[in-house]
Structures are given as structure tokens and as C-alpha cells.
Motif scaffolding. Structure first.
Motif, mmCIF file in Angstrom:
data_model
loop_
_atom_site.group_PDB
_atom_site.id
_atom_site.type_symbol
_atom_site.label_atom_id
_atom_site.label_comp_id
_atom_site.label_asym_id
_atom_site.label_seq_id
_atom_site.Cartn_x
_atom_site.Cartn_y
_atom_site.Cartn_z
ATOM 1 N N SER A 48 -2.566 -13.115 2.886
ATOM 2 C CA SER A 48 -2.662 -12.148 1.794
ATOM 3 C C SER A 48 -1.406 -11.276 1.713
ATOM 4 O O SER A 48 -1.025 -10.832 0.622
ATOM 5 N N ILE A 49 -0.741 -11.053 2.859
ATOM 6 C CA ILE A 49 0.519 -10.297 2.850
ATOM 7 C C ILE A 49 1.569 -11.049 2.035
ATOM 8 O O ILE A 49 2.289 -10.460 1.219
ATOM 9 N N VAL A 50 1.666 -12.363 2.264
ATOM 10 C CA VAL A 50 2.623 -13.183 1.516
ATOM 11 C C VAL A 50 2.247 -13.225 0.037
ATOM 12 O O VAL A 50 3.107 -13.060 -0.845
ATOM 13 N N PHE A 51 0.984 -13.443 -0.241
ATOM 14 C CA PHE A 51 0.505 -13.511 -1.626
ATOM 15 C C PHE A 51 0.817 -12.218 -2.374
ATOM 16 O O PHE A 51 1.326 -12.229 -3.505
ATOM 17 N N ASP A 52 0.524 -11.087 -1.729
ATOM 18 C CA ASP A 52 0.750 -9.789 -2.381
ATOM 19 C C ASP A 52 2.240 -9.513 -2.569
ATOM 20 O O ASP A 52 2.639 -8.909 -3.567
ATOM 21 N N PHE A 53 3.058 -9.939 -1.616
ATOM 22 C CA PHE A 53 4.500 -9.729 -1.746
ATOM 23 C C PHE A 53 5.047 -10.518 -2.930
ATOM 24 O O PHE A 53 5.859 -10.003 -3.713
ATOM 25 N N LEU A 54 4.610 -11.756 -3.073
ATOM 26 C CA LEU A 54 5.013 -12.553 -4.235
ATOM 27 C C LEU A 54 4.551 -11.886 -5.523
ATOM 28 O O LEU A 54 5.313 -11.780 -6.499
ATOM 29 N N SER A 55 3.309 -11.433 -5.542
ATOM 30 C CA SER A 55 2.757 -10.783 -6.745
ATOM 31 C C SER A 55 3.535 -9.531 -7.111
ATOM 32 O O SER A 55 3.766 -9.250 -8.292
ATOM 33 N N SER A 56 3.983 -8.790 -6.095
ATOM 34 C CA SER A 56 4.731 -7.557 -6.362
ATOM 35 C C SER A 56 6.070 -7.836 -7.014
ATOM 36 O O SER A 56 6.681 -6.933 -7.605
ATOM 37 N N LEU A 116 12.749 -6.149 5.313
ATOM 38 C CA LEU A 116 12.427 -5.881 6.705
ATOM 39 C C LEU A 116 10.999 -5.337 6.832
ATOM 40 O O LEU A 116 10.257 -5.705 7.750
ATOM 41 N N THR A 117 10.618 -4.484 5.902
ATOM 42 C CA THR A 117 9.245 -3.960 5.893
ATOM 43 C C THR A 117 8.244 -5.084 5.673
ATOM 44 O O THR A 117 7.169 -5.119 6.298
ATOM 45 N N PHE A 118 8.573 -6.021 4.791
ATOM 46 C CA PHE A 118 7.722 -7.189 4.562
ATOM 47 C C PHE A 118 7.522 -7.972 5.852
ATOM 48 O O PHE A 118 6.391 -8.337 6.216
ATOM 49 N N LEU A 119 8.605 -8.224 6.586
ATOM 50 C CA LEU A 119 8.492 -8.960 7.846
ATOM 51 C C LEU A 119 7.628 -8.192 8.846
ATOM 52 O O LEU A 119 6.765 -8.779 9.513
ATOM 53 N N GLN A 120 7.829 -6.886 8.957
ATOM 54 C CA GLN A 120 7.030 -6.090 9.895
ATOM 55 C C GLN A 120 5.549 -6.138 9.537
ATOM 56 O O GLN A 120 4.686 -6.296 10.412
ATOM 57 N N THR A 121 5.237 -6.020 8.258
ATOM 58 C CA THR A 121 3.839 -6.070 7.810
ATOM 59 C C THR A 121 3.238 -7.440 8.079
ATOM 60 O O THR A 121 2.071 -7.558 8.482
ATOM 61 N N PHE A 122 4.024 -8.469 7.872
ATOM 62 C CA PHE A 122 3.599 -9.851 8.111
ATOM 63 C C PHE A 122 3.257 -10.054 9.587
ATOM 64 O O PHE A 122 2.234 -10.657 9.933
ATOM 65 N N ILE A 123 4.107 -9.542 10.483
ATOM 66 C CA ILE A 123 3.865 -9.666 11.921
ATOM 67 C C ILE A 123 2.617 -8.893 12.336
ATOM 68 O O ILE A 123 1.849 -9.335 13.201
ATOM 69 N N ARG A 124 2.404 -7.733 11.725
ATOM 70 C CA ARG A 124 1.248 -6.901 12.092
ATOM 71 C C ARG A 124 -0.086 -7.544 11.707
ATOM 72 O O ARG A 124 -1.128 -7.171 12.255
ATOM 73 N N ASP A 183 -7.305 -18.131 12.159
ATOM 74 C CA ASP A 183 -7.647 -17.354 10.973
ATOM 75 C C ASP A 183 -6.385 -16.668 10.445
ATOM 76 O O ASP A 183 -5.863 -15.745 11.063
ATOM 77 N N THR A 184 -5.917 -17.115 9.285
ATOM 78 C CA THR A 184 -4.667 -16.591 8.716
ATOM 79 C C THR A 184 -4.906 -15.825 7.417
ATOM 80 O O THR A 184 -3.963 -15.572 6.670
ATOM 81 N N THR A 185 -6.151 -15.456 7.147
ATOM 82 C CA THR A 185 -6.464 -14.858 5.845
ATOM 83 C C THR A 185 -5.687 -13.561 5.601
ATOM 84 O O THR A 185 -5.147 -13.350 4.509
ATOM 85 N N GLU A 186 -5.623 -12.690 6.601
ATOM 86 C CA GLU A 186 -4.931 -11.421 6.400
ATOM 87 C C GLU A 186 -3.428 -11.635 6.224
ATOM 88 O O GLU A 186 -2.803 -11.064 5.321
ATOM 89 N N ALA A 187 -2.835 -12.470 7.085
ATOM 90 C CA ALA A 187 -1.398 -12.719 6.995
ATOM 91 C C ALA A 187 -1.044 -13.430 5.687
ATOM 92 O O ALA A 187 -0.012 -13.138 5.062
#
Length: 424
Positions: free
Chosen positions: A42-50, A19-27, A36-40
Motif C-alpha cells: 500500500s505504501i508503493v500504491f499510495d506513492f504512485l497515486s500521489s 528518501l522519505t518514501f524509502l524510509q516509510t517503505f522499510i517501516r 504478508d506484504t499488504t501494508e508495504a
């Protein structure tokens, strides 16, 4: 059954993290345009990396990255399933109309997560990303392979997103696969096996201008445009060419009831009918001057079984009565209607899983709007959509149900788990 139970338990246990991942993704705002989707991304990329997953960024346009990754099962001889979702969202019209801290708050009210893109389609993309992680942990028990494509540029045509991924490398592209699941909004009561096409047209009317009092000299471009628009409504009476099997499917009481339930009264009637909407109109600059030119755009939605060429033939026949008018087709946003088999084994696994999770068996429907699934279907690859309710997508106050998000994670994960022949 022990491993399937284990997957469901893991989702329940880790759901606060998801749920936190989804909230961060929306933000991470990603309206398109500008796209421009660079920030969003990176959220997905970092979540996968984690979660220990290496992903690749493919960015034909630097501000529109696509995140991709894949893995093989313990037995590589099975089919390849692609989890596909997009990152970009509708833009925000009026930020002041949003409650709970604005359009990108990701606010949790206990029942819903608020914010632009939560429904279309960050909840679906997040669910697919989580499903991929859960499946990769159990790769050795799967027969086949799984790919994840989190794409940009869906809202503006897909040229630099899913379409790009599928075209690069041709048939050898690792991102094509044998079948696809996608979490676009559609409601958990349905599986979308097809969707209407789009024919985007620009009409230009040129006439002789004059003072507004001298209508005997010219009716003016705007008046002629209004008359032409009225005639264009004839398109909505055109009949698609459907197989008897598909026509019976769409005409069934169950399909009609669910279509109206999900997308509102009257939906069942337009699933098999073309519709036309007139968008931007530009003509005239002063009320007491007869305008010399008027330009308007028409968005024709093509049901399965109706080709753009048939509509264009009808448009040209109408224009014979309007010598002042011309038409041009907008190629980029124009795509044919598309569908795949309603009887594919993967579709059955999605339906079985959804019934198990929600207690209700979904019906096969066609979507009114377009998704990236069309690019797979054009290549003959079966692609199925199952996602949250579409009721607030694109609206001020867009919010996704938390319960639906949780169910969606389970559906995407277990549908693939069962299809790829787990031993559990």
C-alpha cells in the motif's frame, strides 16, 4: 542533453521526498515467511497515486498483493522495458540485536538508512518505482513502452508474485516485456546477467535403533548421515559445461577482482563451481539411544552450465553405498541456473549510464543467489540486475547507503531513457 540534465536535477531536488518514501517503505514490515506484504504494498500504491499514476493490484493470495502499471511512449513501435522489484524481505531473527529503534526503524544516520529489507530489496524497488514516475512524466519523448511490476513472494519462490504475473495470460501477459531491469543487491560495480540455480534436496536415513551401548547392532541414522554428508561434498568438484566465450569472461582478471570485491574473497572461485550447504538436521531424541531415523536438507547451488540432472545422477551413484538412505527433490525452491546475453543493447545502456553516474564502468557478473529475474530469463527475456552493495543484506543491522540509493534512481531512469531513444 537538456532533458537528461533536467531528469538529474529533478532527482537531486526531490531526493528528500524519495528518501522519505524509502524510509516509510522499510517501516512497513513485510518478512517472508509469513509473506504478508499488504501494508508495504500500500505504501508503493499510495506513492504512485500521489504522483498521479493509476496502478492495479493483482493478488492471487490476498496477503501477497502485486502492484503493476504501465504506459506507452509517444512512439509505440519501440521495445518494452520492465522495471521489476519485490516487496517481501528476510524475516528478523533477533530484534534485540538491532540498534536505532529496531529492525524496521528506517533510521537515517546521515549516511545510511537502517532496517530489514533496505538492501534486499526495498531500495532497489523504490528506485525502480521512482524511475517509472520520472519516465512516465516524459512518455511522449520515448519510443516503446515501460512497465512496473512490484511483486510479493520472491523470498519463498515467486509462485504468487513475479512468476504468477508472467504465467497469467501466457505470451500475451503485459508484464513480460522485451527486457528487464531489477534493483536486487549486487553492487554498482557489476551488472548481473545471470545467476546460479538451486537444487534443494531432502535426505532420509532409516536404520535399526538400539541402546547407545550396542553399536554392534546399528551404527545409527545420525552416524550414517554424517558419512553421507561427507561424500556429498564430492558435488563441489563437478565441472560445468560452458562456452569458451563465457569461460574466458569469468576467468578474466577484471571479473574475478570485482566478484571478490563485492561478495568477499573466494567468490571468483565458486562462480563456476557447484556448492553444497547442509541445513536442517533432525535425528535422535536422547543421547544414549541409537536413532532410527535422521532427516537432513541439502542446498546445492548450480553454476551456469551444470544441470540438476547431472547432480542427481551423481547423488544416486553415492546412495548405492548407503542403502539406508533415500532422497527427494523439493520442487518449489529448485530452479536451474540462468543467464542472458552480455552484449544486449540494453545492457550496454545500463553500463554506460552507470559509468556516467558513478565514474566506474560495471562488469558483467553472475549472482550467487536467486532473483525473480530467473523467471524472465527462462522465457528468453533478457533481465539485468543492478542494485546496492549486498554487504549487509539479511544481517542484523541491515542498512543501505544513501548515496547508492540516489545513484540507483539515476541509473534505472537514465538507462531506460537512453535505450528507448529519447530525443534529448
Amino acid at each position: 542533453m537538456a532533458t537528461k540534465h533536467e531528469i538529474l536535477s529533478e532527482i537531486d531536488t526531490n531526493f528528500p521526498e524519495y528518501l522519505t518514501f524509502l524510509q516509510t517503505f522499510i517501516r512497513a514490515a513485510s518478512p517472508s515467511p509469513p509473506g504478508d506484504t499488504t501494508e508495504a504494498a500500500s505504501i508503493v500504491f499510495d506513492f504512485l497515486s500521489s504522483h498521479g499514476i493509476s496502478a492495479e493490484t493483482i493478488a492471487p493470495q490476498p496477503h501477497m498483493p502485486n502492484i503493476v502499471t504501465d504506459f506507452d511512449g509517444g512512439d509505440r513501435s519501440g521495445p518494452r522495458v520492465v522495471l521489476n522489484g519485490h516487496i517481501d524481505t528476510y524475516p528478523v531473527g533477533n530484534p534485540d540485536e538491532w540498534k536505532h529503534g529496531g529492525p524496521y526503524s528506517g533510521y537515517n544516520d546521515g549516511l545510511q538508512i537502517h532496517g530489514r529489507g533496505g538492501v534486499d530489496m526495498k531500495a532497489g524497488t523504490a528506485a525502480s518505482t521512482i524511475a517509472y514516475i520520472l519516465l512516465k512524466k516524459r512518455a511522449q519523448k520515448l519510443k516503446g513502452s515501460v512497465a512496473l511490476t512490484v511483486a510479493s513472494d520472491e523470498e519463498t519462490g515467486g509462485k504468487w508474485g513475479t512468476r504468477y504475473l508472467l504465467e497469467q495470460g501466457g505470451k500475451a501477459s503485459p508484464w513480460r516485456g522485451d527486457c528487464v531491469i531489477n534493483g536486487e543487491p549486487g553492487g554498482l560495480q557489476s551488472i548481473r546477467f545471470g545467476e546460479k540455480g538451486t537444487l534443494r534436496l531432502t535426505f532420509t536415513i532409516r536404520t535399526k535403533g538400539a541402546n547407545g551401548a550396542y553399536t554392534q547392532l546399528s551404527r545409527g541414522a545420525n552416524i550414517i548421515a554424517a558419512q553421507l554428508i561427507q561424500r556429498l561434498l564430492e558435488i563441489e568438484s563437478m565441472t560445468p559445461h560452458l562456452s569458451e566465450e563465457l569461460r574466458k569472461h569469468f576467468d578474466s582478471s577484471e571479473v574475478r577482482l570485482v566478484a571478490n570485491e563485492i561478495m568477499g574473497p573466494g567468490t571468483a572461485e565458486i562462480l563456476l563451481a557447484p556448492t553444497i550447504n547442509i541445513g536442517t538436521i533432525r535425528g535422535g531424541f536422547k543421547v544414549n539411544v541409537i536413532p532410527e531415523e535422521c532427516v537432513f536438507e541439502a542446498d546445492v547451488r548450480l553454476p551456469i552450465g551444470l544441470l540438476a540432472e547431472e547432480v542427481m545422477d551423481h547423488v544416486y551413484s553415492i546412495l548405492k553405498d548407503f542403502p539406508e538412505a533415500s532422497v527427494s527433490k523439493q520442487e518449489a525452491p529448485s530452479n536451474p541456473a540462468n543467464y542472458c546475453s552480455i552484449d544486449h543493447p540494453f545492457a550496454k545502456h545500463i553500463a554506460d549510464t552507470t559509468e556516467h553516474i558513478t565514474g566506474r564502468r560495471p562488469v558483467q557478473l553472475a549472482g550467487l543467489g536467486g532473483t525473480d529475474c530467473k523467471f524472465y530469463r527462462y522465457l528468453g527475456i533478457p533481465a539485468y540486475v543492478i542494485g546496492p552493495s549486498p554487504r549487509s543484506m539479511g544481517a542484523s543491522g541491515e542498512a543501505v547507503d544513501i548515496a547508492e540509493f540516489k545513484a540507483l534512481i539515476k541509473i534505472h531512469t537514465l538507462a531506460i531513457w537512453d535505450y528507448l531513444g529519447s530525443n534529448a
